[in-house]
Design a protein around this motif. Structure first.
Motif, PDB file in Angstrom:
ATOM      1  N   ASP A 244       5.554 -15.483  47.718  1.00 30.04           N
ATOM      2  CA  ASP A 244       4.850 -14.472  46.862  1.00 30.04           C
ATOM      3  C   ASP A 244       4.593 -13.123  47.421  1.00 30.04           C
ATOM      4  N   SER A 245       4.192 -12.212  46.817  1.00 31.21           N
ATOM      5  CA  SER A 245       4.049 -10.801  47.276  1.00 31.21           C
ATOM      6  C   SER A 245       3.248 -10.606  48.540  1.00 31.21           C
ATOM      7  N   LYS A 246       2.481 -11.664  48.860  1.00 33.60           N
ATOM      8  CA  LYS A 246       1.789 -11.579  50.297  1.00 33.60           C
ATOM      9  C   LYS A 246       2.325 -12.137  51.133  1.00 33.60           C
TER      10      LYS A 246
END
Length: 311
Positions: A244-246
């Protein structure tokens, strides 16, 4: 308003009303949402405004009358209005021409003051209601709520999945709170499509590895069986591992094998729309401070908020 009038007549809501008709009451509550009015006191003060008096056909109102109406009115009426607006949005957005729309399911707890809302207690010191929501996500990031169910905060999300899943022409996206292998099997057997996150510790038996394109952002794409030997799914599912984006690794589970791994990964990203919706509703609509203490009053206010959003 035609539907509204019809309902008011059928339910005889204005039968004994001299002053605060249901229509004036609805308009006043819509005004309160749009202007973020914090309390019924403040709302009754707003009526010094001539324009508002004309708009809602009322020149003054006591707080006790407002409170009685809010606490004593069955939320079914506002719920029906909300669903009617949803149907109008469906029609306006040419909902049927979409390639299998995404429907995102999630819930959010709205905290309440325990002293005033004993009926909604869910921990020793806390009270709250839970808004279970289904959001239609369309291209260009447009989304709108389509179905809403309010329960006390104790209610587990899983129990609401049955109510929220009723359309075979779409793809449901939801989070780990709804994990239930038996239900995943049942949904698959009944012809419903879904995409969910799987817990890190889920027991997985890999059956087949699908080939990924060279520059794919997806880490792996497999056909799997999930669950332990005592409690294993009957159907084969597809498991994707993505970042994911993190930078966290997520395991995504779906029963669709006809889409590319990238498409499925993109679909899961659309889940942010419902987070944004809950954030928006908590920031902008005055449900931080509830006007009434009864269950009906709380439900009425949440449905009015959803009506405002749809309008």
């Amino acid at each position: 308003l035609e539907l509204f009038d019809e309902q008011v007549k059928t339910l005889k809501l204005d039968f004994y009303t001299k002053k605060l008709t249901t229509e004036s009451f609805l308009k006043l509550l819509l005004y309160a949402q749009l202007e973020e009015v914090e309390s019924l006191h403040a709302l009754s003060d707003c009526l010094f405004n001539d324009q508002l008096q004309k708009g809602i056909n009322l020149d003054s109102i006591s707080i006790s009358q407002l409170s009685r109406r809010l606490n004593g009115m069955n939320p079914d009426l506002f719920q029906r209005l909300f669903l009617d607006l949803v149907a109008q949005i469906h029609a306006k957005t040419h909902y049927t021409k979409l390639v299998m729309p995404l429907k995102i399911i999630d819930s959010s707890t709205l905290p309440l003051n325990l002293t005033n809302h004993k009926w909604a207690q869910f921990r020793k010191t806390k009270a709250g209601v839970k808004l279970h929501l289904r959001l239609v996500f369309m291209e260009k990031g447009i989304s709108y709520p389509e179905k809403a169910v309010l329960t006390t905060a104790k209610e587990h999300d899983r129990g609401q999945l049955e109510i929220m899943v009723d359309d075979k022409e779409c793809m449901y996206v939801f989070d780990r709170g709804y994990l239930d292998y038996e239900r995943f099997d049942r949904m698959t057997d009944d012809g419903y499509f879904f995409l969910s996150r799987l817990r890190k510790n889920a027991v997985i038996r890999e059956v087949y590895d699908f080939k990924l394109p060279e520059n794919s952002t997806v880490l792996s794409d497999q056909m799997v069986l999930i669950g332990t030997t005592q409690n294993r799914t009957e159907n084969y599912f597809r498991l994707l591992r993505v970042i994911d984006s993190k930078g966290n690794e997520l395991q995504l589970l779906t029963n669709r094998f006809d889409l590319s791994a990238e498409e499925i990964s993109e679909m899961y990203k659309s889940r942010w729309a419902i987070e944004l919706f809950f954030k928006w509703i908590k920031q902008h609509l005055s449900i931080k401070k509830f006007y009434g203490q009864s269950e009906w009053a709380i439900h009425n206010q949440v449905f009015i908020a959803l009506i405002v959003f749809c309008l």
